[in-house]
Design a protein around this motif. Structure first.
Motif, PDB file in Angstrom:
ATOM      1  N   PHE A  55     -49.339  63.057  35.961  1.00 28.26           N
ATOM      2  CA  PHE A  55     -48.632  64.344  35.691  1.00 28.26           C
ATOM      3  C   PHE A  55     -49.322  65.758  35.903  1.00 28.26           C
ATOM      4  O   PHE A  55     -50.281  66.206  35.623  1.00 28.26           O
ATOM      5  N   LEU A  62     -39.854  62.933  38.863  1.00 23.83           N
ATOM      6  CA  LEU A  62     -41.036  63.227  37.135  1.00 23.83           C
ATOM      7  C   LEU A  62     -41.013  64.993  37.016  1.00 23.83           C
ATOM      8  O   LEU A  62     -41.391  65.347  35.933  1.00 23.83           O
ATOM      9  N   GLN A  63     -41.591  65.501  38.617  1.00 27.11           N
ATOM     10  CA  GLN A  63     -41.275  66.582  38.237  1.00 27.11           C
ATOM     11  C   GLN A  63     -39.235  67.554  37.894  1.00 27.11           C
ATOM     12  O   GLN A  63     -39.162  68.192  37.124  1.00 27.11           O
ATOM     13  N   TRP A  79     -49.178  57.035  35.400  1.00 26.91           N
ATOM     14  CA  TRP A  79     -48.374  58.337  36.654  1.00 26.91           C
ATOM     15  C   TRP A  79     -48.568  59.137  35.887  1.00 26.91           C
ATOM     16  O   TRP A  79     -48.884  60.567  36.017  1.00 26.91           O
TER      17      TRP A  79
END
Length: 350
Positions: A165, A255-256, A161
């Motif tokens: 991204f 993740l952001q 992932w």
């Protein structure tokens, strides 16, 4: 081909989502089940993947056993029929797949998870693991003569992932942060996991959050359990009120948050590896060694592994490192997993 993936954690939900979306391009169908724990269902929704949540985990040996057996019975009715089962060693799902005579693929990067590995890896038709995991550690769970079922890849699961991204500031903005705000993301340890045999690190966590606040950072905190959430609420009531400490009340992509942060700290490993692969300085204060951590550090990722007692000094060190670019050229195991699922499904039909 119908593939069943059972996701028990947020990390596993990301794996399931990537496989489901990539698998659709091959014409595969996926059914994803999950457990009512942490941010699992939120991650699936974020990827637009439907998840069927059944059952809970448990906080002691007895409740984990009872809940796991109960969940297996429920899963039989949910999945109905499938060609291949995949999971990151879910005992609940392995019981069902083995009982129904269906092939299973075990994904694993936690050689230290003795109880889970003992229950699942001997039953797997394929075992897929990062090359960072010493072969001898996995072979301890593999029946004699079945060593060939273990497949290694030159990367980590997080690559699946991280390499897909795309930054999106609006995810961070919804927490009330403004462009230019300096913040750190803090994730508590998974203190109730079966493999976690260490003392609770809440005192260290509180000390670290206070230190970060004194350095002028806002701190976004992700508790894993209610007692950790209550601890933060009681110790940082004023900071929660003025927005200097934030516990997200709605789903947000970690993740952001990691990408736009100054630093990521976690009592586990996955979040630190994700952030470090993005080039963000990260600290894991898990008390024992993760082989995958050593692997990504060697690859150039700005990840620091530290004992809980040395967390504060490591925060200072991490600030000196600063951000680096995306860590590239690691192997994405998505294709390997889907290919092995296809092979097993065809073998089973035959």
């Amino acid at each position: 081909m119908l593939v069943w993936f059972d996701a028990l954690t947020a990390k596993q939900a990301r794996i399931a989502s990537v496989l489901a979306l990539e698998g659709e391009g091959r014409g595969y169908r996926f059914i994803v089940t999950c457990r009512k724990y942490d941010y699992v269902i939120n991650v699936l929704k974020m990827y637009g993947v439907n998840g069927y949540c059944e059952g809970e985990h448990g906080e002691d040996v007895r409740s984990k056993l009872v809940n796991g057996l109960s969940r297996s019975l429920k899963l039989i009715n949910v999945v109905d029929d499938f060609n291949v089962h995949i999971s990151l060693t879910s005992p609940d799902a392995f019981r069902v797949a083995f009982g129904l005579g269906k092939p299973s693929i075990a994904l694993t990067d936690t050689a230290h998870a003795f109880h889970v590995n003992k229950l699942t890896l001997p039953l797997a038709d394929r075992v897929i693991a990062p090359i960072a995991i010493p072969k001898r550690k996995l072979m301890a769970y593999i029946p004699h003569g079945e060593e060939g079922k273990v497949k290694f890849f030159n990367g980590v699961f997080e690559v699946m992932w991280v390499y897909r991204f795309k930054p999106n500031w609006s995810e961070v903005e919804q927490l009330g942060l403004r462009n230019g705000d300096k913040y750190v993301v803090f994730r508590f340890e998974e203190s109730k996991a079966a493999y976690y045999k260490y003392s609770e690190q809440s005192r260290i966590a509180v000390k670290a959050i206070r230190f970060l606040l004194k350095q002028g950072f806002k701190v976004i905190v992700f508790p894993r359990y209610d007692d950790q959430r209550e601890l933060v609420a009681s110790r940082f009531n004023r900071e929660l009120s003025n927005g200097n400490v934030i516990i997200p009340s709605k789903p947000v992509d970690g993740l952001q948050l990691a990408y736009f942060s100054s630093l990521v700290i976690t009592g586990g490993s996955t979040f630190a590896v994700e952030a470090a692969l993005l080039g963000v300085p990260s600290i894991s204060y898990f008390p024992s060694t993760y082989y995958t951590d050593k692997y990504v550090i060697k690859a150039g990722a700005p990840l620091i592994r530290v004992k809980p007692s040395r967390l504060i000094s490591s925060i200072r060190k991490a600030m000196e490192i600063g951000k680096v670019g995306l860590i590239k050229d690691l192997e994405d195991p998505t294709g390997l997993i889907l290919n092995e699922a296809d092979v097993l499904a065809n073998e089973h039909r035959g």
